[in-house]
Design an enzyme around this catalytic site. Structure first.
Site, PDB file in Angstrom:
ATOM      1  N   ASP A   1      93.369 -34.910 -11.723  1.00 27.73           N
ATOM      2  CA  ASP A   1      94.374 -35.965 -11.762  1.00 27.73           C
ATOM      3  C   ASP A   1      94.632 -36.337 -10.311  1.00 27.73           C
ATOM      4  OD1 ASP A   1      96.118 -37.727 -13.196  1.00 27.73           O
ATOM      5  OD2 ASP A   1      97.798 -36.581 -12.407  1.00 27.73           O
ATOM      6  N   SER A   2      94.555 -37.592 -10.027  1.00 26.12           N
ATOM      7  CA  SER A   2      94.683 -38.003  -8.632  1.00 26.12           C
ATOM      8  C   SER A   2      95.471 -39.287  -8.549  1.00 26.12           C
ATOM      9  CB  SER A   2      93.300 -38.193  -7.994  1.00 26.12           C
ATOM     10  OG  SER A   2      92.521 -39.091  -8.747  1.00 26.12           O
TER      11      SER A   2
ATOM     12  N   LYS B   1      82.913 -40.313 -11.374  1.00 30.59           N
ATOM     13  CA  LYS B   1      83.450 -38.967 -11.162  1.00 30.59           C
ATOM     14  C   LYS B   1      82.377 -37.915 -11.418  1.00 30.59           C
ATOM     15  CE  LYS B   1      88.372 -39.793 -11.821  1.00 30.59           C
ATOM     16  NZ  LYS B   1      89.618 -39.335 -12.487  1.00 30.59           N
TER      17      LYS B   1
END
Length: 212
Positions: free
Chosen positions: A73-74, A13
């Site tokens: 948030d995914s 990320k």
């Protein structure tokens, strides 16, 4: 340089955000992960939406560290499962173990749940909400954005790239799953890439404030 905390321990990320910043020509930000700051009590993800969870994570880390913080948030929404797993995507199977083991268990459960669903009803979307919290007191700023990536669920995992449900997600118009795309290709199309692109104006402003 302004330190920007990415509220995650996933190095992929951080690398993804770094690529997005570099591609957009945004400089002046030094990215840190949760492993780079003193530990603090992280609130559980109890929000009903991706936006609620992303903002809660960003607020939590910002309050604990004082650093400008971005959090995401995914998850995956599958039409045949009434938009589930949704915010439960990361813990859909309830499996224990490291991230790779959880990913495999989640994918196995998802494919089993869709085993009898015909191809034309396997539509899905990856959704990402990103939140940026910075500043202090009355000067605190909060920005929340959303990115959506449309596709469908294939019948068996393909590809070694990416993480999560990438090996079974086939983007609209693509013959390759998300796990078969290069990082640059994925950045340009993915839900998180789209959300981060929408966050760029706020990140530019943050970088400019630090330079000033």
């Amino acid at each position: 340089m302004t330190e920007l905390l990415v509220a995650s321990r996933n190095p992929r990320k951080l690398a993804e955000l770094q690529r997005v910043l570099e591609a957009a020509g945004v400089t002046g930000l030094t990215l840190l992960s949760l492993d780079d700051v003193p530990a603090f009590d992280e609130a559980p993800e109890t929000g009903a939406t991706f936006e609620e969870n992303a903002l809660a994570k960003a607020r939590d880390a910002h309050r604990a560290t004082g650093l400008a913080t971005v959090a995401d948030d995914s998850g995956l929404e599958v039409a045949a499962l009434n938009a589930m797993p949704g915010v439960l995507s990361a813990r859909w199977s309830g499996a224990a173990g490291d991230a790779a083991e959880k990913d495999r268990a989640n994918i196995s459960l998802l494919l089993a749940q869709l085993a009898d669903v015909p191809d034309e009803r396997r539509g899905a979307a990856f959704v990402s909400a990103c939140a940026l919290v910075s500043g202090a007191g009355g000067g605190r700023k909060e920005t929340v954005v959303r990115g959506v990536w449309l596709g469908s669920i294939v019948r068996e995992a393909r590809g070694d790239g990416g993480f999560g449900y990438d090996p079974v997600f086939l983007p609209v118009g693509s013959s390759r799953t998300a796990a078969e795309l290069t990082p640059v290709e994925k950045d340009a199309a993915s839900h998180r890439g789209r959300a981060l692109a929408a966050l760029l104006p706020a990140l530019r402003e943050l970088a400019a404030r630090g330079a000033g």
